[in-house]
Design a protein around this motif. Structure first.
Motif, mmCIF file in Angstrom:
data_model
loop_
_atom_site.group_PDB
_atom_site.id
_atom_site.type_symbol
_atom_site.label_atom_id
_atom_site.label_comp_id
_atom_site.label_asym_id
_atom_site.label_seq_id
_atom_site.Cartn_x
_atom_site.Cartn_y
_atom_site.Cartn_z
ATOM 1 N N TRP A 85 0.829 -1.200 0.000
ATOM 2 C CA TRP A 85 0.000 0.000 0.000
ATOM 3 C C TRP A 85 0.866 1.254 0.000
ATOM 4 O O TRP A 85 0.562 2.234 -0.700
ATOM 5 N N ARG A 86 1.956 1.220 0.754
ATOM 6 C CA ARG A 86 2.811 2.400 0.856
ATOM 7 C C ARG A 86 3.662 2.629 -0.393
ATOM 8 O O ARG A 86 4.321 3.656 -0.510
ATOM 9 N N ILE A 87 3.660 1.675 -1.319
ATOM 10 C CA ILE A 87 4.348 1.913 -2.585
ATOM 11 C C ILE A 87 3.642 3.004 -3.380
ATOM 12 O O ILE A 87 4.267 3.847 -4.024
ATOM 13 N N VAL A 88 2.316 2.997 -3.329
ATOM 14 C CA VAL A 88 1.529 3.904 -4.176
ATOM 15 C C VAL A 88 0.830 5.012 -3.396
ATOM 16 O O VAL A 88 0.388 5.992 -3.995
ATOM 17 N N VAL A 89 0.671 4.855 -2.097
ATOM 18 C CA VAL A 89 -0.028 5.868 -1.284
ATOM 19 C C VAL A 89 0.862 6.239 -0.091
ATOM 20 O O VAL A 89 1.105 5.397 0.781
ATOM 21 N N VAL A 131 16.762 -0.476 -6.836
ATOM 22 C CA VAL A 131 16.894 -1.205 -8.103
ATOM 23 C C VAL A 131 18.373 -1.398 -8.432
ATOM 24 O O VAL A 131 18.788 -2.473 -8.879
ATOM 25 N N TYR A 132 19.151 -0.357 -8.199
ATOM 26 C CA TYR A 132 20.600 -0.475 -8.439
ATOM 27 C C TYR A 132 21.224 -1.520 -7.517
ATOM 28 O O TYR A 132 22.026 -2.357 -7.950
ATOM 29 N N PHE A 133 20.831 -1.471 -6.239
ATOM 30 C CA PHE A 133 21.435 -2.396 -5.269
ATOM 31 C C PHE A 133 20.984 -3.837 -5.508
ATOM 32 O O PHE A 133 21.800 -4.763 -5.521
ATOM 33 N N ILE A 134 19.673 -4.029 -5.700
ATOM 34 C CA ILE A 134 19.159 -5.396 -5.854
ATOM 35 C C ILE A 134 19.419 -5.938 -7.251
ATOM 36 O O ILE A 134 19.794 -7.101 -7.421
ATOM 37 N N GLY A 135 19.218 -5.087 -8.261
ATOM 38 C CA GLY A 135 19.261 -5.568 -9.630
ATOM 39 C C GLY A 135 20.605 -5.440 -10.308
ATOM 40 O O GLY A 135 21.217 -6.442 -10.713
ATOM 41 N N PRO A 142 10.104 0.913 -0.824
ATOM 42 C CA PRO A 142 11.052 0.975 -1.956
ATOM 43 C C PRO A 142 11.703 -0.364 -2.268
ATOM 44 O O PRO A 142 11.950 -0.681 -3.435
ATOM 45 N N ARG A 143 11.974 -1.159 -1.240
ATOM 46 C CA ARG A 143 12.590 -2.468 -1.469
ATOM 47 C C ARG A 143 11.609 -3.430 -2.132
ATOM 48 O O ARG A 143 11.996 -4.215 -3.004
ATOM 49 N N LEU A 144 10.342 -3.397 -1.726
ATOM 50 C CA LEU A 144 9.335 -4.226 -2.387
ATOM 51 C C LEU A 144 9.184 -3.832 -3.851
ATOM 52 O O LEU A 144 9.140 -4.693 -4.739
ATOM 53 N N ALA A 145 9.088 -2.538 -4.122
ATOM 54 C CA ALA A 145 8.925 -2.068 -5.496
ATOM 55 C C ALA A 145 10.137 -2.448 -6.353
ATOM 56 O O ALA A 145 9.990 -2.915 -7.494
ATOM 57 N N ALA A 146 11.327 -2.267 -5.801
ATOM 58 C CA ALA A 146 12.536 -2.609 -6.555
ATOM 59 C C ALA A 146 12.616 -4.101 -6.829
ATOM 60 O O ALA A 146 13.027 -4.523 -7.919
ATOM 61 N N PHE A 202 7.980 -14.628 -6.113
ATOM 62 C CA PHE A 202 9.214 -14.763 -5.331
ATOM 63 C C PHE A 202 9.720 -13.395 -4.879
ATOM 64 O O PHE A 202 10.256 -13.252 -3.770
ATOM 65 N N ALA A 203 9.566 -12.378 -5.732
ATOM 66 C CA ALA A 203 10.011 -11.031 -5.372
ATOM 67 C C ALA A 203 9.272 -10.530 -4.146
ATOM 68 O O ALA A 203 9.881 -10.002 -3.207
ATOM 69 N N LEU A 204 7.955 -10.700 -4.147
ATOM 70 C CA LEU A 204 7.157 -10.276 -2.993
ATOM 71 C C LEU A 204 7.576 -11.024 -1.736
ATOM 72 O O LEU A 204 7.765 -10.425 -0.671
#
Length: 269
Positions: free
Chosen positions: A39-43, A55-59, A153-157, A215-217
């Motif tokens: 929820w906090r990704i978008v609101v 994204v840089y760190f994980i990907g 941010p970590r969930l979204a990335a 798996f990401a979630l």
């Protein structure tokens, strides 16, 4: 019968009941944590700067290890597959066997496990250290939502990176199978790629990406959850608690990946 005797008699049932209640409570807390993070990704509006950093760190930082593992996984599959199929005179099917194995199963699963070991452990440790050093409490004091600041941010990335890295693993793995089967063992390259084109369907690729998103979630939520609630662990506090939380995050994530893979495969087949 005395009270002590009754307690001893029902001790096993009490232990099972206590474990069941603890499991249900942990599962409920994790579910609420995951929903709040999504929820906090978008609101309110997404924090793009923090998402890009993650994204840089994980990907980006995982590209080399994912490509390396994908290459040698494909080469091993090509080698083992060739010596298995040649017994039945079906070595021409090597391309299909390698591609389907990687796209359906090994790509999403091994990608998720490698990211868990490289980035997931760091997530749990970083958030855990912030918890024991009271930085998360300081965020709450300053009226900054910790879940929005640290978890969302970590969930979204993770949702962005896992499918992309899975695609990279698939392509490099298929090329690894090509190196083993065609370059080293002499299978016709045209036959190798033709069998891939004839056998792999869009549903196979889509199923692999669905697994990558799930798996990401799971991985991001579990690693963040373990770090976020480090201070509630009964086994240890402080640095020991962070250590235990990090270990628990990696082990639990790997187990959940394999369980979820079986469940998703049952529905997607």
């Amino acid at each position: 019968m005395t009270q002590t005797a009754l307690s001893l008699l029902f001790a096993p049932f009490t232990a099972v009941g206590r474990a069941a209640l603890t499991f249900v409570a942990e599962l409920g807390g994790f579910s609420i944590f995951l929903v709040q993070g999504l929820w906090r990704i978008v609101v309110p509006a997404p924090s793009w700067t923090k998402i890009v950093q993650q994204v840089y760190f994980i990907g980006v930082k995982s590209i080399f290890v994912i490509a390396l593992i994908g290459l040698f996984t494909g080469m091993v599959l090509g080698l083992q597959g060739y010596y298995t199929l040649v017994k039945f005179g079906s070595e021409g099917l090597l391309g299909a066997a390698v591609a389907l194995s990687i796209i359906r199963e090994l790509g999403p699963v091994l990608t998720a496990i490698m990211i868990t070991g490289r980035a997931g452990s760091s997530m749990a440790a970083e958030i855990g250290i912030m918890r024991i050093s009271e930085q998360i409490d300081a965020l709450s004091t300053m009226d900054i939502n910790p879940i929005r600041f640290l978890v969302a941010p970590r969930l979204a990335a993770a949702l962005i990176c896992f499918p992309l890295l899975t695609a990279l693993f698939d392509v490099v793995g298929i090329m690894g199978g090509y190196i083993s089967g065609c370059v080293l063992l002499g299978i016709n390259p045209g036959v190798y790629f033709d069998r891939i084109d004839a056998t792999v369907e869009l549903a196979d690729v889509t199923g692999g990406f669905v697994k990558a998103l799930v798996f990401a979630l799971l991985v991001a939520a579990i690693c963040c959850y373990e770090g976020y609630f480090t201070h509630t662990r009964r086994e240890g506090f402080g640095a020991k608690g962070v250590s235990l939380a990090t270990t628990s995050a990696v082990v639990l994530s790997c187990v959940v990946i394999l369980v979820a893979d079986y469940v998703l495969t049952s529905f997607l087949l």
